[in-house]
Scaffold this motif. Sequence first.
Motif, PDB file in Angstrom:
ATOM      1  N   MET A  78      -6.167  54.665 -24.932  1.00  0.00           N
ATOM      2  CA  MET A  78      -6.461  53.682 -23.887  1.00  0.00           C
ATOM      3  C   MET A  78      -6.150  52.248 -24.284  1.00  0.00           C
ATOM      4  SD  MET A  78     -10.028  55.247 -22.336  1.00  0.00           S
ATOM      5  CE  MET A  78     -10.850  55.250 -23.930  1.00  0.00           C
ATOM      6  N   ARG A  79      -5.624  52.033 -25.468  1.00  0.00           N
ATOM      7  CA  ARG A  79      -5.334  50.675 -25.910  1.00  0.00           C
ATOM      8  C   ARG A  79      -3.862  50.356 -25.671  1.00  0.00           C
ATOM      9  NH1 ARG A  79      -9.405  48.450 -29.142  1.00  0.00           N
ATOM     10  NH2 ARG A  79      -7.904  46.910 -29.876  1.00  0.00           N
ATOM     11  N   ASP A  80      -3.574  49.065 -25.610  1.00  0.00           N
ATOM     12  CA  ASP A  80      -2.200  48.614 -25.406  1.00  0.00           C
ATOM     13  C   ASP A  80      -1.557  48.112 -26.690  1.00  0.00           C
ATOM     14  OD1 ASP A  80      -1.965  48.884 -22.439  1.00  0.00           O
ATOM     15  OD2 ASP A  80      -3.683  47.532 -22.499  1.00  0.00           O
ATOM     16  N   VAL A  81      -2.349  47.985 -27.745  1.00  0.00           N
ATOM     17  CA  VAL A  81      -1.850  47.528 -29.036  1.00  0.00           C
ATOM     18  C   VAL A  81      -2.506  48.358 -30.133  1.00  0.00           C
ATOM     19  CG1 VAL A  81      -1.641  45.608 -30.636  1.00  0.00           C
ATOM     20  CG2 VAL A  81      -1.528  45.169 -28.182  1.00  0.00           C
ATOM     21  N   TYR A  82      -1.688  48.830 -31.078  1.00  0.00           N
ATOM     22  CA  TYR A  82      -2.187  49.576 -32.230  1.00  0.00           C
ATOM     23  C   TYR A  82      -1.564  48.991 -33.494  1.00  0.00           C
ATOM     24  CZ  TYR A  82      -3.930  53.085 -28.926  1.00  0.00           C
ATOM     25  OH  TYR A  82      -4.602  53.732 -27.909  1.00  0.00           O
ATOM     26  N   ASP A  83      -1.848  49.632 -34.634  1.00  0.00           N
ATOM     27  CA  ASP A  83      -1.222  49.195 -35.883  1.00  0.00           C
ATOM     28  C   ASP A  83       0.299  49.115 -35.710  1.00  0.00           C
ATOM     29  OD1 ASP A  83      -3.524  48.943 -37.416  1.00  0.00           O
ATOM     30  OD2 ASP A  83      -3.510  51.053 -37.999  1.00  0.00           O
ATOM     31  N   GLU A  84       0.888  48.050 -36.201  1.00  0.00           N
ATOM     32  CA  GLU A  84       2.333  47.886 -36.080  1.00  0.00           C
ATOM     33  C   GLU A  84       3.035  48.666 -37.190  1.00  0.00           C
ATOM     34  OE1 GLU A  84       3.674  43.905 -35.645  1.00  0.00           O
ATOM     35  OE2 GLU A  84       2.653  43.622 -33.725  1.00  0.00           O
ATOM     36  N   GLU A  85       3.473  49.864 -36.848  1.00  0.00           N
ATOM     37  CA  GLU A  85       4.158  50.713 -37.815  1.00  0.00           C
ATOM     38  C   GLU A  85       5.541  50.145 -38.126  1.00  0.00           C
ATOM     39  OE1 GLU A  85       3.675  54.982 -36.866  1.00  0.00           O
ATOM     40  OE2 GLU A  85       2.574  54.259 -35.122  1.00  0.00           O
ATOM     41  N   PRO A  86       6.081  50.477 -39.300  1.00  0.00           N
ATOM     42  CA  PRO A  86       7.409  49.963 -39.672  1.00  0.00           C
ATOM     43  C   PRO A  86       8.476  50.270 -38.629  1.00  0.00           C
ATOM     44  CG  PRO A  86       6.344  50.975 -41.564  1.00  0.00           C
ATOM     45  CD  PRO A  86       5.473  51.269 -40.387  1.00  0.00           C
ATOM     46  N   GLU A  87       8.409  51.464 -38.018  1.00  0.00           N
ATOM     47  CA  GLU A  87       9.401  51.832 -37.011  1.00  0.00           C
ATOM     48  C   GLU A  87       9.299  50.953 -35.769  1.00  0.00           C
ATOM     49  OE1 GLU A  87       8.325  55.513 -39.407  1.00  0.00           O
ATOM     50  OE2 GLU A  87       7.242  53.852 -38.438  1.00  0.00           O
ATOM     51  N   ASP A 130       4.700  45.458 -25.629  1.00  0.00           N
ATOM     52  CA  ASP A 130       5.846  45.897 -26.421  1.00  0.00           C
ATOM     53  C   ASP A 130       5.550  47.203 -27.143  1.00  0.00           C
ATOM     54  OD1 ASP A 130       7.439  43.806 -25.652  1.00  0.00           O
ATOM     55  OD2 ASP A 130       7.091  42.602 -27.461  1.00  0.00           O
ATOM     56  N   TYR A 131       4.326  47.339 -27.630  1.00  0.00           N
ATOM     57  CA  TYR A 131       3.979  48.556 -28.361  1.00  0.00           C
ATOM     58  C   TYR A 131       4.089  49.781 -27.452  1.00  0.00           C
ATOM     59  CZ  TYR A 131       1.714  51.709 -31.634  1.00  0.00           C
ATOM     60  OH  TYR A 131       1.461  52.757 -32.482  1.00  0.00           O
ATOM     61  N   ILE A 132       3.553  49.683 -26.232  1.00  0.00           N
ATOM     62  CA  ILE A 132       3.612  50.801 -25.298  1.00  0.00           C
ATOM     63  C   ILE A 132       5.058  51.077 -24.897  1.00  0.00           C
ATOM     64  CG2 ILE A 132       2.937  51.611 -23.014  1.00  0.00           C
ATOM     65  CD1 ILE A 132       0.704  51.640 -25.142  1.00  0.00           C
ATOM     66  N   ARG A 133       5.845  50.029 -24.747  1.00  0.00           N
ATOM     67  CA  ARG A 133       7.257  50.211 -24.420  1.00  0.00           C
ATOM     68  C   ARG A 133       7.957  51.017 -25.521  1.00  0.00           C
ATOM     69  NH1 ARG A 133       9.992  47.661 -20.597  1.00  0.00           N
ATOM     70  NH2 ARG A 133       8.281  46.162 -20.365  1.00  0.00           N
ATOM     71  N   GLY A 178     -11.988  57.396 -32.079  1.00  0.00           N
ATOM     72  CA  GLY A 178     -11.341  56.414 -32.941  1.00  0.00           C
ATOM     73  C   GLY A 178     -11.683  55.017 -32.477  1.00  0.00           C
ATOM     74  N   VAL A 179     -12.532  54.338 -33.213  1.00  0.00           N
ATOM     75  CA  VAL A 179     -12.995  53.002 -32.822  1.00  0.00           C
ATOM     76  C   VAL A 179     -12.089  51.973 -33.480  1.00  0.00           C
ATOM     77  CG1 VAL A 179     -14.942  51.421 -32.752  1.00  0.00           C
ATOM     78  CG2 VAL A 179     -15.350  53.901 -32.662  1.00  0.00           C
ATOM     79  N   GLN A 180     -11.243  51.327 -32.683  1.00  0.00           N
ATOM     80  CA  GLN A 180     -10.287  50.362 -33.209  1.00  0.00           C
ATOM     81  C   GLN A 180     -10.921  48.974 -33.349  1.00  0.00           C
ATOM     82  OE1 GLN A 180      -7.780  53.280 -33.512  1.00  0.00           O
ATOM     83  NE2 GLN A 180      -6.854  51.283 -33.840  1.00  0.00           N
ATOM     84  N   ARG A 181     -10.349  48.175 -34.216  1.00  0.00           N
ATOM     85  CA  ARG A 181     -10.747  46.774 -34.327  1.00  0.00           C
ATOM     86  C   ARG A 181     -10.115  45.971 -33.203  1.00  0.00           C
ATOM     87  NH1 ARG A 181      -9.670  48.253 -39.797  1.00  0.00           N
ATOM     88  NH2 ARG A 181     -11.583  48.217 -41.064  1.00  0.00           N
ATOM     89  N   GLY A 182     -10.585  44.749 -33.036  1.00  0.00           N
ATOM     90  CA  GLY A 182     -10.104  43.920 -31.937  1.00  0.00           C
ATOM     91  C   GLY A 182      -8.628  43.597 -32.016  1.00  0.00           C
ATOM     92  N   ASP A 183      -8.062  43.579 -33.222  1.00  0.00           N
ATOM     93  CA  ASP A 183      -6.640  43.277 -33.359  1.00  0.00           C
ATOM     94  C   ASP A 183      -5.762  44.516 -33.231  1.00  0.00           C
ATOM     95  OD1 ASP A 183      -7.165  44.614 -35.691  1.00  0.00           O
ATOM     96  OD2 ASP A 183      -6.539  43.001 -37.042  1.00  0.00           O
TER      97      ASP A 183
END
Length: 221
Positions: A78-87, A130-133, A178-183
């Motif tokens: 349900m989030r629009d931003v997650y950890d920015e993976e190298p890919e 961008d992440y979802i894209r 999975g409880v994500q942080r605000g960032d």
Amino acid sequence: MSGDFHFRGRLTDPAVLSRLDLDVTKSTDEIDIWIPGYMEPTIREALDGFEPGRRGPGVPSFDFLLENTHRSAVHLEMRDVYDEEPEFIHWKRTGEVVYDFAAWKKQLAPCIKRGVKFRRLRIVAEPVSDYIRWEHAISSGNIDAGEDLRWLPRSQTYDLLLPGADLWLFDQRRIRFGVQRGDGSRGTYEFSSDPRIVRQVVASFEMAWDRAIPHADYKIH
């Protein structure tokens, strides 16, 4: 008595109730249940194997949960931003879509072979981040791994009661939140097999799933 086991829960036989009252006190909010005698080995194993102070195996790993799943596994994102993976960073820089799903396909393969159905639902804000894209661009890998993937615009969820965190639900019995942080970075995991919580999660997921758009039909906005 007969050798069967009786527990407080749901029981209506007056003779059994009268006999049970001689051994077990009953609160006003309790009822009685009956369990047949053939379950004695299972119950004995649980009772006789109890060790004071014994600790369990701790937090279950994702591998353990998946290995012990036999019917269904659903993933709600349900989030629009997650950890920015190298890919993802590479895609932002070059526009090139590169992601290796080999390990994921290998992990799912034995589950799918024994009949586990995988469903993934992504609830996203539009216009998408961008992440979802990027996720949408690589999602053919999820499909190839054996997942059924759908997307649901957040604008179509305003009247749904959704969980407060992303989750995996295994066999409609165990939940890993999975409880994500605000960032957007990974936070902590919380687990539940409480039927009251599971029931709510199953209901909310299925209502959202019914509204969602199959991956092949969802166009990025």
